[in-house]
Design a protein around this motif. Structure first.
Motif, PDB file in Angstrom:
ATOM      1  N   SER A 142      -5.384  24.227 -10.219  1.00 36.04           N
ATOM      2  CA  SER A 142      -6.198  25.437 -10.083  1.00 36.04           C
ATOM      3  C   SER A 142      -5.393  26.683 -10.410  1.00 36.04           C
ATOM      4  CB  SER A 142      -6.754  25.531  -8.659  1.00 36.04           C
ATOM      5  OG  SER A 142      -7.603  24.436  -8.362  1.00 36.04           O
ATOM      6  N   ILE A 143      -4.155  26.727  -9.917  1.00 36.03           N
ATOM      7  CA  ILE A 143      -3.286  27.874 -10.158  1.00 36.03           C
ATOM      8  C   ILE A 143      -2.987  28.001 -11.651  1.00 36.03           C
ATOM      9  CG2 ILE A 143      -0.959  28.766  -9.811  1.00 36.03           C
ATOM     10  CD1 ILE A 143      -3.007  29.132  -7.493  1.00 36.03           C
ATOM     11  N   LEU A 144      -2.752  26.876 -12.295  1.00 35.44           N
ATOM     12  CA  LEU A 144      -2.439  26.890 -13.714  1.00 35.44           C
ATOM     13  C   LEU A 144      -3.613  27.466 -14.520  1.00 35.44           C
ATOM     14  CD1 LEU A 144       0.021  26.107 -15.329  1.00 35.44           C
ATOM     15  CD2 LEU A 144      -0.961  23.842 -15.678  1.00 35.44           C
ATOM     16  N   ARG A 145      -4.819  27.062 -14.155  1.00 37.63           N
ATOM     17  CA  ARG A 145      -5.991  27.587 -14.857  1.00 37.63           C
ATOM     18  C   ARG A 145      -6.173  29.084 -14.577  1.00 37.63           C
ATOM     19  NH1 ARG A 145      -8.681  23.350 -17.011  1.00 37.63           N
ATOM     20  NH2 ARG A 145      -8.580  21.329 -15.954  1.00 37.63           N
ATOM     21  N   LYS A 146      -5.861  29.499 -13.361  1.00 31.41           N
ATOM     22  CA  LYS A 146      -6.009  30.900 -12.983  1.00 31.41           C
ATOM     23  C   LYS A 146      -5.029  31.784 -13.754  1.00 31.41           C
ATOM     24  CE  LYS A 146      -7.371  34.292 -10.155  1.00 31.41           C
ATOM     25  NZ  LYS A 146      -8.759  34.824 -10.102  1.00 31.41           N
ATOM     26  N   ALA A 147      -3.842  31.226 -14.052  1.00 34.18           N
ATOM     27  CA  ALA A 147      -2.777  32.017 -14.690  1.00 34.18           C
ATOM     28  C   ALA A 147      -2.883  32.032 -16.204  1.00 34.18           C
ATOM     29  CB  ALA A 147      -1.412  31.468 -14.259  1.00 34.18           C
ATOM     30  N   LEU A 148      -4.073  31.829 -16.719  1.00 35.58           N
ATOM     31  CA  LEU A 148      -4.272  31.940 -18.166  1.00 35.58           C
ATOM     32  C   LEU A 148      -3.898  33.351 -18.632  1.00 35.58           C
ATOM     33  CD1 LEU A 148      -5.322  30.535 -20.724  1.00 35.58           C
ATOM     34  CD2 LEU A 148      -7.606  31.398 -20.169  1.00 35.58           C
ATOM     35  N   VAL A 149      -4.090  34.317 -17.745  1.00 33.34           N
ATOM     36  CA  VAL A 149      -3.635  35.694 -17.967  1.00 33.34           C
ATOM     37  C   VAL A 149      -2.679  36.036 -16.828  1.00 33.34           C
ATOM     38  CG1 VAL A 149      -5.739  36.371 -19.152  1.00 33.34           C
ATOM     39  CG2 VAL A 149      -5.603  36.611 -16.678  1.00 33.34           C
ATOM     40  N   PRO A 150      -1.765  36.995 -17.002  1.00 33.76           N
ATOM     41  CA  PRO A 150      -0.843  37.359 -15.926  1.00 33.76           C
ATOM     42  C   PRO A 150      -1.578  37.666 -14.625  1.00 33.76           C
ATOM     43  CG  PRO A 150      -0.176  38.408 -17.961  1.00 33.76           C
ATOM     44  CD  PRO A 150      -1.504  37.773 -18.238  1.00 33.76           C
ATOM     45  N   THR A 151      -1.146  37.005 -13.549  1.00 31.50           N
ATOM     46  CA  THR A 151      -1.835  37.114 -12.261  1.00 31.50           C
ATOM     47  C   THR A 151      -0.825  37.282 -11.141  1.00 31.50           C
ATOM     48  OG1 THR A 151      -3.520  35.601 -13.134  1.00 31.50           O
ATOM     49  CG2 THR A 151      -3.559  36.024 -10.766  1.00 31.50           C
ATOM     50  N   SER A 152      -1.133  38.108 -10.157  1.00 26.58           N
ATOM     51  CA  SER A 152      -0.233  38.339  -9.029  1.00 26.58           C
ATOM     52  C   SER A 152      -0.245  37.140  -8.099  1.00 26.58           C
ATOM     53  CB  SER A 152      -0.656  39.591  -8.254  1.00 26.58           C
ATOM     54  OG  SER A 152      -1.897  39.368  -7.602  1.00 26.58           O
ATOM     55  N   ILE A 153       0.790  37.026  -7.276  1.00 28.82           N
ATOM     56  CA  ILE A 153       0.872  35.911  -6.339  1.00 28.82           C
ATOM     57  C   ILE A 153      -0.243  35.992  -5.299  1.00 28.82           C
ATOM     58  CG2 ILE A 153       2.467  37.089  -4.760  1.00 28.82           C
ATOM     59  CD1 ILE A 153       3.812  34.359  -4.304  1.00 28.82           C
ATOM     60  N   THR A 154      -0.673  37.188  -4.951  1.00 25.46           N
ATOM     61  CA  THR A 154      -1.770  37.342  -3.988  1.00 25.46           C
ATOM     62  C   THR A 154      -3.055  36.729  -4.531  1.00 25.46           C
ATOM     63  OG1 THR A 154      -0.782  39.386  -3.158  1.00 25.46           O
ATOM     64  CG2 THR A 154      -3.093  38.984  -2.628  1.00 25.46           C
ATOM     65  N   ASP A 155      -3.345  36.990  -5.806  1.00 24.93           N
ATOM     66  CA  ASP A 155      -4.554  36.436  -6.412  1.00 24.93           C
ATOM     67  C   ASP A 155      -4.443  34.922  -6.580  1.00 24.93           C
ATOM     68  OD1 ASP A 155      -5.723  38.928  -6.539  1.00 24.93           O
ATOM     69  OD2 ASP A 155      -5.065  39.332  -8.590  1.00 24.93           O
ATOM     70  N   LEU A 156      -3.243  34.440  -6.870  1.00 26.41           N
ATOM     71  CA  LEU A 156      -3.057  32.996  -7.015  1.00 26.41           C
ATOM     72  C   LEU A 156      -3.252  32.297  -5.662  1.00 26.41           C
ATOM     73  CD1 LEU A 156       0.054  32.791  -9.381  1.00 26.41           C
ATOM     74  CD2 LEU A 156      -2.345  32.482  -9.975  1.00 26.41           C
ATOM     75  N   MET A 157      -2.736  32.900  -4.587  1.00 27.91           N
ATOM     76  CA  MET A 157      -2.911  32.331  -3.248  1.00 27.91           C
ATOM     77  C   MET A 157      -4.388  32.293  -2.872  1.00 27.91           C
ATOM     78  SD  MET A 157       0.300  34.111  -1.243  1.00 27.91           S
ATOM     79  CE  MET A 157      -0.285  33.560   0.360  1.00 27.91           C
ATOM     80  N   GLU A 158      -5.097  33.336  -3.241  1.00 29.48           N
ATOM     81  CA  GLU A 158      -6.526  33.385  -2.937  1.00 29.48           C
ATOM     82  C   GLU A 158      -7.272  32.284  -3.684  1.00 29.48           C
ATOM     83  OE1 GLU A 158     -10.297  36.519  -3.306  1.00 29.48           O
ATOM     84  OE2 GLU A 158      -8.235  37.208  -3.612  1.00 29.48           O
ATOM     85  N   ALA A 159      -6.869  32.035  -4.924  1.00 29.28           N
ATOM     86  CA  ALA A 159      -7.517  30.988  -5.711  1.00 29.28           C
ATOM     87  C   ALA A 159      -7.272  29.608  -5.119  1.00 29.28           C
ATOM     88  CB  ALA A 159      -7.010  31.035  -7.152  1.00 29.28           C
ATOM     89  N   ALA A 160      -6.108  29.427  -4.480  1.00 27.31           N
ATOM     90  CA  ALA A 160      -5.773  28.139  -3.873  1.00 27.31           C
ATOM     91  C   ALA A 160      -6.132  28.085  -2.397  1.00 27.31           C
ATOM     92  CB  ALA A 160      -4.278  27.858  -4.043  1.00 27.31           C
ATOM     93  N   ASP A 161      -6.758  29.174  -1.893  1.00 23.63           N
ATOM     94  CA  ASP A 161      -7.126  29.252  -0.475  1.00 23.63           C
ATOM     95  C   ASP A 161      -5.910  29.039   0.413  1.00 23.63           C
ATOM     96  OD1 ASP A 161      -8.793  29.607   1.695  1.00 23.63           O
ATOM     97  OD2 ASP A 161      -9.386  27.493   1.812  1.00 23.63           O
ATOM     98  N   ARG A 162      -4.812  29.733   0.089  1.00 26.49           N
ATOM     99  CA  ARG A 162      -3.571  29.660   0.867  1.00 26.49           C
ATOM    100  C   ARG A 162      -3.293  31.009   1.508  1.00 26.49           C
ATOM    101  NH1 ARG A 162       0.096  25.304   0.346  1.00 26.49           N
ATOM    102  NH2 ARG A 162      -0.979  23.581  -0.682  1.00 26.49           N
ATOM    103  N   SER A 163      -2.674  30.982   2.698  1.00 24.85           N
ATOM    104  CA  SER A 163      -2.365  32.223   3.400  1.00 24.85           C
ATOM    105  C   SER A 163      -0.871  32.399   3.674  1.00 24.85           C
ATOM    106  CB  SER A 163      -3.128  32.287   4.732  1.00 24.85           C
ATOM    107  OG  SER A 163      -2.816  31.165   5.542  1.00 24.85           O
ATOM    108  N   ASN A 164      -0.111  31.300   3.659  1.00 32.90           N
ATOM    109  CA  ASN A 164       1.331  31.357   3.926  1.00 32.90           C
ATOM    110  C   ASN A 164       2.083  31.478   2.604  1.00 32.90           C
ATOM    111  OD1 ASN A 164       4.118  30.499   4.403  1.00 32.90           O
ATOM    112  ND2 ASN A 164       3.417  29.962   6.452  1.00 32.90           N
ATOM    113  N   ARG A 165       2.658  32.638   2.356  1.00 34.82           N
ATOM    114  CA  ARG A 165       3.305  32.900   1.066  1.00 34.82           C
ATOM    115  C   ARG A 165       4.511  31.993   0.843  1.00 34.82           C
ATOM    116  NH1 ARG A 165       3.893  38.349  -2.173  1.00 34.82           N
ATOM    117  NH2 ARG A 165       1.872  38.619  -1.168  1.00 34.82           N
ATOM    118  N   THR A 166       5.324  31.774   1.876  1.00 31.61           N
ATOM    119  CA  THR A 166       6.516  30.939   1.729  1.00 31.61           C
ATOM    120  C   THR A 166       6.144  29.509   1.368  1.00 31.61           C
ATOM    121  OG1 THR A 166       7.745  32.279   3.320  1.00 31.61           O
ATOM    122  CG2 THR A 166       8.578  30.076   2.876  1.00 31.61           C
ATOM    123  N   LYS A 167       5.187  28.939   2.098  1.00 28.95           N
ATOM    124  CA  LYS A 167       4.766  27.569   1.801  1.00 28.95           C
ATOM    125  C   LYS A 167       4.118  27.489   0.429  1.00 28.95           C
ATOM    126  CE  LYS A 167       4.138  25.832   6.507  1.00 28.95           C
ATOM    127  NZ  LYS A 167       3.177  25.238   7.468  1.00 28.95           N
TER     128      LYS A 167
END
Length: 308
Positions: A231-256
């Motif tokens: 999912s993250i790979l598909r989201k990063a077709l264009v430059p994307t911030s880590i916050t947006d990538l976490m949201e796409a993966a439904d993640r809240s813990n940045r370190t993990k």
């Protein structure tokens, strides 16, 4: 006291022989790439250096646990035989050139283990002879003798031959020896479809979001990605911030998220940073690489095979 005495019995040998430490690194991919998932610098006596380095490798490779049929302790079968890992590392520590300012390096990749040391072969030995019957020519006799008495090494020149035999019995390629800017031994890992949530035989160990892998063949390398990573790979077709990538993966813990999702994608070259020189920059973004694009194309082709 001699250098050998310090290395064997000194309280802190690296205070006097700084390069005698061993550097161990684990990479998810097949090349040296940052960020390094796991990196340790071990210090101590020669015995401690060997034990710590062997434990580092064994903790990172696949292991199969047998049944308690013959004893109370369940047998462990590592994907690379423990004796092979130990022999490669103890040889590097025992026979390296301690006049060099370089340190022994133990590097574990997804397809191989490399053990490098700043040393060379004695004039009477060649790379071809290492797999055949040959004599023992220790580079550091005062260091080798106590290691022999403690049963860390043999004095018959049989260690490398044992490596060939054990690799053959385990179904692995023969170990490869080379002389570059030092002496390096390469031990190939088994070719399996192992990945998150799989054991050495390729059998899934249990369900879960991080254990649902997707496999595809890219440049001859079989990769296993989780659903989140795809999912993250598909989201990063264009430059994307880590916050947006976490949201796409439904993640809240940045370190993990960095450790469990991003790290492998970066190590395998499927994803790249837009500001690689400043990985912690607040303006950092991530984008798919050409290799990542080819991976997704291969993945989509596997998911939708042609109709015959």
């Amino acid at each position: 006291p001699t250098h050998a005495a310090l290395l064997l019995f000194g309280k802190k040998p690296q205070r006097y022989i700084r390069s005698s430490e061993v550097k161990c690194a684990h990479f998810h991919g097949t090349e040296v790439a940052k960020p390094i998932p796991s990196y340790q610098v071990y210090k101590g006596t020669a015995f401690e250096l060997v034990d710590q380095s062997v434990d580092f490798v064994l903790s990172k490779i696949n292991v199969r646990v047998g049944t308690r049929v013959e004893s109370a302790a369940a047998p462990l079968a590592y994907e690379i035989p423990r004796a092979v890992v130990r022999e490669a590392i103890v040889n590097a520590v025992a026979h390296r050139d301690y006049r060099s300012t370089a340190s022994v390096q133990v590097m574990l990749f997804s397809d191989r283990l490399e053990v490098w040391n700043p040393g060379t072969l004695p004039p009477s030995l060649t790379l071809e002879k290492l797999g055949k019957r040959h004599g023992s020519f220790p580079a550091n006799p005062l260091l080798a003798e106590p290691l022999y008495l403690a049963q860390y090494i043999e004095r018959l020149g049989t260690g490398t031959r044992d490596m060939f035999r054990l690799c053959n019995e385990a179904g692995l390629e023969p170990p490869h020896f080379d002389l570059t800017d030092g002496f390096v031994v390469t031990i190939h890992r088994p070719v399996t479809q192992s990945g998150p949530g799989k054991d050495p035989t390729g059998t899934r160990s249990g369900p879960g979001r991080d254990q649902v892998g997707t496999k595809s063949l890219v440049s001859g390398t079989r990769l296993i990605l989780t659903g989140d990573q795809v999912s993250i790979l598909r989201k990063a077709l264009v430059p994307t911030s880590i916050t947006d990538l976490m949201e796409a993966a439904d993640r809240s813990n940045r370190t993990k998220f960095r450790d469990q999702v991003l790290r492998l994608l970066l190590a395998e070259g499927l994803l790249e940073m837009t500001i690689p020189d400043k990985p912690t920059s607040s303006k950092q973004q991530y984008r798919m690489t050409e290799k990542g694009r080819l991976f997704l194309e291969s993945l989509d082709a596997d998911s939708h095979p042609p109709i015959s």
